[in-house]
Design a protein around this motif. Structure first.
Motif, PDB file in Angstrom:
ATOM      1  N   GLY A  88      -0.860  12.121  -9.689  1.00 36.97           N
ATOM      2  CA  GLY A  88      -1.006  12.421  -8.272  1.00 36.97           C
ATOM      3  C   GLY A  88      -2.417  12.845  -7.882  1.00 36.97           C
ATOM      4  N   ILE A  89      -3.063  13.639  -8.741  1.00 36.67           N
ATOM      5  CA  ILE A  89      -4.409  14.118  -8.408  1.00 36.67           C
ATOM      6  C   ILE A  89      -5.439  12.993  -8.461  1.00 36.67           C
ATOM      7  CG2 ILE A  89      -3.971  16.466  -9.207  1.00 36.67           C
ATOM      8  CD1 ILE A  89      -5.350  15.747 -11.816  1.00 36.67           C
ATOM      9  N   GLN A  90      -5.075  11.881  -9.105  1.00 33.99           N
ATOM     10  CA  GLN A  90      -6.013  10.769  -9.207  1.00 33.99           C
ATOM     11  C   GLN A  90      -5.859   9.768  -8.073  1.00 33.99           C
ATOM     12  OE1 GLN A  90      -6.207   8.997 -13.193  1.00 33.99           O
ATOM     13  NE2 GLN A  90      -5.103  10.758 -14.003  1.00 33.99           N
ATOM     14  N   LEU A  91      -4.838   9.943  -7.251  1.00 31.67           N
ATOM     15  CA  LEU A  91      -4.566   8.965  -6.209  1.00 31.67           C
ATOM     16  C   LEU A  91      -5.754   8.772  -5.272  1.00 31.67           C
ATOM     17  CD1 LEU A  91      -0.883   9.799  -5.222  1.00 31.67           C
ATOM     18  CD2 LEU A  91      -1.728   7.945  -6.653  1.00 31.67           C
ATOM     19  N   ILE A 143       1.697  18.311  -2.637  1.00 33.24           N
ATOM     20  CA  ILE A 143       0.708  19.359  -2.872  1.00 33.24           C
ATOM     21  C   ILE A 143      -0.473  18.804  -3.665  1.00 33.24           C
ATOM     22  CG2 ILE A 143       0.294  21.569  -4.019  1.00 33.24           C
ATOM     23  CD1 ILE A 143       3.237  22.257  -3.424  1.00 33.24           C
ATOM     24  N   ALA A 144      -0.179  18.018  -4.703  1.00 35.50           N
ATOM     25  CA  ALA A 144      -1.236  17.411  -5.515  1.00 35.50           C
ATOM     26  C   ALA A 144      -2.101  16.488  -4.667  1.00 35.50           C
ATOM     27  CB  ALA A 144      -0.632  16.643  -6.687  1.00 35.50           C
ATOM     28  N   LEU A 145      -1.475  15.724  -3.792  1.00 31.59           N
ATOM     29  CA  LEU A 145      -2.220  14.829  -2.911  1.00 31.59           C
ATOM     30  C   LEU A 145      -3.104  15.617  -1.956  1.00 31.59           C
ATOM     31  CD1 LEU A 145      -2.670  11.889  -2.074  1.00 31.59           C
ATOM     32  CD2 LEU A 145      -0.785  12.140  -0.456  1.00 31.59           C
ATOM     33  N   LEU A 146      -2.599  16.730  -1.458  1.00 37.01           N
ATOM     34  CA  LEU A 146      -3.391  17.581  -0.569  1.00 37.01           C
ATOM     35  C   LEU A 146      -4.661  18.060  -1.256  1.00 37.01           C
ATOM     36  CD1 LEU A 146      -3.974  19.403   1.864  1.00 37.01           C
ATOM     37  CD2 LEU A 146      -2.349  21.058   0.918  1.00 37.01           C
ATOM     38  N   PHE A 147      -4.534  18.597  -2.446  1.00 32.64           N
ATOM     39  CA  PHE A 147      -5.712  19.099  -3.157  1.00 32.64           C
ATOM     40  C   PHE A 147      -6.674  17.970  -3.529  1.00 32.64           C
ATOM     41  CE2 PHE A 147      -2.939  22.826  -4.356  1.00 32.64           C
ATOM     42  CZ  PHE A 147      -3.664  23.756  -3.618  1.00 32.64           C
ATOM     43  N   SER A 148      -6.119  16.785  -3.823  1.00 34.81           N
ATOM     44  CA  SER A 148      -6.984  15.683  -4.239  1.00 34.81           C
ATOM     45  C   SER A 148      -7.833  15.141  -3.100  1.00 34.81           C
ATOM     46  CB  SER A 148      -6.143  14.551  -4.829  1.00 34.81           C
ATOM     47  OG  SER A 148      -5.376  13.898  -3.836  1.00 34.81           O
ATOM     48  N   PHE A 167      -3.382   4.994   4.418  1.00 36.57           N
ATOM     49  CA  PHE A 167      -3.834   4.994   3.028  1.00 36.57           C
ATOM     50  C   PHE A 167      -3.166   6.121   2.250  1.00 36.57           C
ATOM     51  CE2 PHE A 167      -6.902   6.665  -0.106  1.00 36.57           C
ATOM     52  CZ  PHE A 167      -7.047   5.545  -0.919  1.00 36.57           C
ATOM     53  N   LEU A 168      -3.194   7.341   2.805  1.00 34.40           N
ATOM     54  CA  LEU A 168      -2.598   8.486   2.115  1.00 34.40           C
ATOM     55  C   LEU A 168      -1.086   8.348   1.997  1.00 34.40           C
ATOM     56  CD1 LEU A 168      -4.464  11.703   3.358  1.00 34.40           C
ATOM     57  CD2 LEU A 168      -4.637  10.547   1.152  1.00 34.40           C
ATOM     58  N   LEU A 169      -0.445   7.930   3.077  1.00 31.01           N
ATOM     59  CA  LEU A 169       1.011   7.785   3.048  1.00 31.01           C
ATOM     60  C   LEU A 169       1.434   6.721   2.032  1.00 31.01           C
ATOM     61  CD1 LEU A 169       3.728   8.617   4.192  1.00 31.01           C
ATOM     62  CD2 LEU A 169       3.439   6.917   6.015  1.00 31.01           C
ATOM     63  N   GLY A 170       0.670   5.618   1.970  1.00 31.97           N
ATOM     64  CA  GLY A 170       0.980   4.585   1.000  1.00 31.97           C
ATOM     65  C   GLY A 170       0.839   5.083  -0.430  1.00 31.97           C
ATOM     66  N   LYS A 171      -0.218   5.874  -0.686  1.00 27.03           N
ATOM     67  CA  LYS A 171      -0.408   6.460  -2.011  1.00 27.03           C
ATOM     68  C   LYS A 171       0.764   7.372  -2.370  1.00 27.03           C
ATOM     69  CE  LYS A 171      -4.472   4.898  -3.322  1.00 27.03           C
ATOM     70  NZ  LYS A 171      -4.666   4.131  -4.578  1.00 27.03           N
ATOM     71  N   TYR A 172       1.183   8.161  -1.401  1.00 24.91           N
ATOM     72  CA  TYR A 172       2.288   9.100  -1.635  1.00 24.91           C
ATOM     73  C   TYR A 172       3.587   8.356  -1.935  1.00 24.91           C
ATOM     74  CZ  TYR A 172       5.609  12.893  -0.710  1.00 24.91           C
ATOM     75  OH  TYR A 172       6.619  13.819  -0.813  1.00 24.91           O
ATOM     76  N   VAL A 173       3.899   7.363  -1.128  1.00 24.13           N
ATOM     77  CA  VAL A 173       5.129   6.597  -1.326  1.00 24.13           C
ATOM     78  C   VAL A 173       5.090   5.864  -2.666  1.00 24.13           C
ATOM     79  CG1 VAL A 173       6.525   4.687  -0.457  1.00 24.13           C
ATOM     80  CG2 VAL A 173       5.560   6.349   1.146  1.00 24.13           C
TER      81      VAL A 173
END
Length: 268
Positions: free
Chosen positions: A70-73, A164-169, A96-102
């Motif tokens: 997740g942190i590498q997304l 959360i990981a996506l937020l920090f990344s 972009f972010l939503l696609g990474k998350y999904v």
């Protein structure tokens, strides 16, 4: 939605090709299998140990995937400068972010399904080899449907950790993102203790600060029903649904903050 699906599928393919994913998944499945051997060492508690270790493995290795992938997304895209090419196309930053998350949720979904199949296979074998007289003293059958509820809540917890990981990344390095996400995951299981700190004598600024932090941190204890399932205790459907709703709302909040930060970030 078409662009989100395209980014999600690309992210899923990248995650599946990642050796970290395969290593974690392999160790998780092996741990579920090893629980069958460990369970033989505890007479009368064997099936409980198998269930407990299986659910724990699903959670721990799922968190490993959520954190380390997740942190590498976003961080990896920025480091490779491939984010410039992606965002130069008709792909907005929220998309972009939503696609990474999904995409990572799809990866975690595959992980949970494989773990569930492995766990139920182990329990089916164990149940078939156990005499009916021994099964009669079990508090719950080997193939207990409530295991599915526990696995579903584990998946929701992983969705929260991924957000959360996506937020920090979106604004921090991979190392710091992993550290912060792991710390929040651990702290999130002690939210109840923070809210009850006044009962142990704390007062003033300490109690107020603990109360504030307890409402900012995700209450991950809501997703932990392993003890109830393992010991054959009832799990109300309303409790499960409320926990799922909480997870969706908290994840949406984290994604909203991540989008707001990502929108302001300069990649020049």
């Amino acid at each position: 939605m078409g662009l989100v699906r395209a980014v999600a599928l690309n992210t899923f393919r990248e995650a599946v090709r990642d050796r970290v994913f395969y290593n974690l998944l392999l160790f998780a499945v092996l741990l579920v299998g090893a629980s069958l051997v460990i369970g033989q060492l505890a007479a009368g508690q064997d099936v409980k140990i198998i269930k407990d270790l299986g659910l724990a493995a699903s959670l721990l290795f799922g968190v490993g995937i959520a954190v380390f992938i997740g942190i590498q997304l976003v961080a990896r895209e920025v480091e490779r400068r491939s984010v410039h090419a992606t965002l130069s196309k008709p792909v907005s930053r929220p998309t972009f972010l939503l696609g990474k998350y999904v995409g990572l949720l799809l990866t975690l979904g595959v992980n949970i399904v494989v773990m569930a199949v492995a766990l139920f296979a182990v329990l089916a074998v164990y149940g078939a080899l156990t005499p009916p007289g021994v099964q009669a003293i079990w508090t719950a059958p080997a193939l207990d449907p409530r295991l599915l509820a526990a696995l579903a809540l584990i998946y929701v917890e992983l969705a929260v950790v991924t957000a959360i990981a996506l937020l920090f990344s979106t604004y921090s390095s991979a190392l710091l993102s992993a550290t912060f996400t792991s710390a929040i995951w651990v702290a999130g299981h002690f939210v109840g203790d923070l809210r009850a700190i006044e009962q142990v004598g704390a007062s003033g600024a300490t109690a107020w600060g603990a109360w504030l932090v307890s409402w900012v941190l995700p209450n991950l204890a809501l997703f932990d029903i392993k003890a109830e399932v393992v010991h054959g205790m009832p799990v109300p459907a309303a409790q499960v649904l409320a926990s799922v709703g909480y997870g969706i709302v908290y994840s949406a909040a984290m994604l909203s903050i991540a989008v707001a930060i990502f929108q302001r970030r300069d990649f020049k």
